[in-house]
Design a protein around this motif. Structure first.
Motif, PDB file in Angstrom:
ATOM      1  N   ARG A 118       0.814  -1.214   0.000  1.00 12.09           N
ATOM      2  CA  ARG A 118       0.000   0.000   0.000  1.00 12.09           C
ATOM      3  C   ARG A 118       0.849   1.266   0.000  1.00 12.09           C
ATOM      4  NH1 ARG A 118      -4.528   1.663   4.585  1.00 12.09           N
ATOM      5  NH2 ARG A 118      -5.141   3.669   3.645  1.00 12.09           N
ATOM      6  N   TYR A 119       1.961   1.255   0.749  1.00  6.62           N
ATOM      7  CA  TYR A 119       2.790   2.455   0.863  1.00  6.62           C
ATOM      8  C   TYR A 119       4.125   2.331   0.138  1.00  6.62           C
ATOM      9  CZ  TYR A 119      -0.636   3.349   4.507  1.00  6.62           C
ATOM     10  OH  TYR A 119      -1.819   3.522   5.197  1.00  6.62           O
ATOM     11  N   ASP A 120       4.250   1.309  -0.697  1.00  3.96           N
ATOM     12  CA  ASP A 120       5.482   1.152  -1.458  1.00  3.96           C
ATOM     13  C   ASP A 120       5.606   2.277  -2.487  1.00  3.96           C
ATOM     14  OD1 ASP A 120       7.849  -0.222  -2.334  1.00  3.96           O
ATOM     15  OD2 ASP A 120       6.717  -0.843  -4.102  1.00  3.96           O
ATOM     16  N   ASN A 121       6.756   2.975  -2.467  1.00  5.51           N
ATOM     17  CA  ASN A 121       7.022   4.060  -3.409  1.00  5.51           C
ATOM     18  C   ASN A 121       5.960   5.163  -3.331  1.00  5.51           C
ATOM     19  OD1 ASN A 121       8.906   5.027  -5.319  1.00  5.51           O
ATOM     20  ND2 ASN A 121       7.561   4.483  -7.009  1.00  5.51           N
ATOM     21  N   ASP A 122       5.392   5.342  -2.134  1.00  9.01           N
ATOM     22  CA  ASP A 122       4.348   6.344  -1.930  1.00  9.01           C
ATOM     23  C   ASP A 122       4.523   6.967  -0.542  1.00  9.01           C
ATOM     24  OD1 ASP A 122       2.167   7.922  -2.447  1.00  9.01           O
ATOM     25  OD2 ASP A 122       0.756   6.269  -2.738  1.00  9.01           O
ATOM     26  N   TRP A 123       3.691   7.949  -0.220  1.00  9.42           N
ATOM     27  CA  TRP A 123       3.809   8.705   1.016  1.00  9.42           C
ATOM     28  C   TRP A 123       2.765   8.277   2.040  1.00  9.42           C
ATOM     29  CZ3 TRP A 123       7.649  12.311   1.873  1.00  9.42           C
ATOM     30  CH2 TRP A 123       8.390  12.720   0.752  1.00  9.42           C
ATOM     31  N   TYR A 124       3.180   8.262   3.322  1.00  7.07           N
ATOM     32  CA  TYR A 124       2.255   8.127   4.437  1.00  7.07           C
ATOM     33  C   TYR A 124       2.354   9.414   5.261  1.00  7.07           C
ATOM     34  CZ  TYR A 124      -0.037   6.616   8.722  1.00  7.07           C
ATOM     35  OH  TYR A 124      -0.879   6.527   9.801  1.00  7.07           O
ATOM     36  N   THR A 125       1.221   9.915   5.732  1.00 10.25           N
ATOM     37  CA  THR A 125       1.194  11.203   6.412  1.00 10.25           C
ATOM     38  C   THR A 125       0.806  11.061   7.872  1.00 10.25           C
ATOM     39  OG1 THR A 125       0.590  12.334   4.349  1.00 10.25           O
ATOM     40  CG2 THR A 125       0.188  13.510   6.407  1.00 10.25           C
ATOM     41  N   PHE A 126       1.651  11.609   8.764  1.00  9.52           N
ATOM     42  CA  PHE A 126       1.305  11.773  10.176  1.00  9.52           C
ATOM     43  C   PHE A 126       0.790  13.200  10.381  1.00  9.52           C
ATOM     44  CE2 PHE A 126       4.614   8.446  10.522  1.00  9.52           C
ATOM     45  CZ  PHE A 126       3.956   7.522  11.316  1.00  9.52           C
TER      46      PHE A 126
END
Length: 323
Positions: A130-138
């Motif tokens: 799901r977060y491979d080569n993508d951004w996760y936001t806190f």
């Protein structure tokens, strides 16, 4: 190991001149940050499976901020496999009293109360697409949730990446943003760390840059680099040093050397350049201490800009030449 107290003069420059929050920044020419699982061997390039970064939001900024992590999962496009993907890395965001001011927060090793402050958010990432080569936001975080730091002219948030299990390497980046779904800079912000774990550029003759700031107290520094594999050379440049060579490290070893800091180098940035001598994949760790064994901060955006060596011209005249 005692921690560095950053000078007010340093912070005035830092708070007013910095304007980018991508970590690693374009100034540094570093590919990614790296944290390995807790079961990995040091020879993979991570000595303690833990990395701490600090973000400063200027006092004048009052809107919500977000801390974004690029490619936080383990596996896929960027990460370093070691057999099956079996690693977990936990990212945690801290604010409040003690997040940066606690002495253990500034130590090189993750010991004692290094998780000081108030835990604001946390998430464990494992092998997931799901977060491979993508951004996760806190976030969002109210800047008031950061630790009040007058000496930094702002409020501090701390992010700890911790290898929980497994032996793979997680390669990732950070961005301090004003938006949840895109990277929008917080004007005047910066980021820093006391121990840097990172992936070098792969190609021969490429150069990575680290930017420690020398405050007015510094008389000498001791540089420590780990697991460079003797892959090239490490050089110091400053307004007073031009291609000053330091001791490089072997595989799974520390390279350490001591270097004087002269008066004109104080309250300036030093450029520690890591020059690749061959094409390869290599992760390594660096930190610097001053004469009091205090850790010196590396800034993502160099305080005052990258240093420029000041050449000294020595003119000698023969009789009659200056008439």
């Amino acid at each position: 190991m005692r921690s560095l107290i950053l000078s007010a003069a340093c912070m005035l420059i830092f708070a007013t001149n910095a304007s980018a929050q991508l970590v690693p920044s374009e100034f540094e020419q570093i590919t990614h940050l790296v944290t390995f699982g807790a079961e990995s061997k040091p020879g993979w390039g991570d000595d303690d499976h833990n990395q701490t970064f600090f973000f400063v939001v200027p006092e004048s900024f009052t809107k919500p901020v977000y801390i974004r992590v690029f490619d936080p999962d383990i596996g896929g496009a960027h990460d370093e496999p070691n057999g099956e993907w079996d690693t977990g890395v936990k990212f945690s965001v801290y604010g409040g009293i003690g997040a940066h001011s606690d002495p253990d927060a500034k130590k090189i090793d993750p010991v004692g109360n290094h998780k000081s402050g108030t835990l604001l958010a946390s998430k464990l990432f494992q092998s997931e697409t799901r977060y491979d080569n993508d951004w996760y936001t806190f976030g969002p975080f109210n800047p008031m949730e950061g630790e009040d730091a007058p000496e930094l002219n702002g409020r501090v948030f701390k992010v700890i990446a911790e290898g929980i299990a497994g032996n793979d390497g997680n390669l990732y980046k950070y961005f301090l943003s004003t938006k949840a779904t895109e990277n929008k800079e917080v004007e005047g912000a910066n980021a820093f760390t006391y121990e840097y774990s990172f992936r070098l550029p792969e190609r021969k003759n490429t150069v990575a840059h680290l930017y420690p700031f020398m405050d007015e107290k510094v008389v000498s520094i001791t540089q420590h680099n780990f697991d460079f594999d003797f892959e090239g050379s490490i050089l110091i440049y400053s307004i007073a040093k031009n291609r000053h060579r330091v001791t490089a490290s072997a595989n799974s070893k520390w390279g350490t050397s001591k270097h004087p800091i002269v008066e004109e180098e104080r309250n300036t940035t030093v450029d520690m350049q890591i020059v690749k001598g061959r094409t390869s994949r290599n992760d390594m760790v660096c930190y610097i201490t001053n004469q009091y064994d205090e850790a010196v901060a590396f800034f993502s955006v160099p305080v005052g800009g990258p240093p420029k060596f000041k050449y000294k011209v020595n003119l000698r005249y023969k009789d009659g030449d200056n008439e």
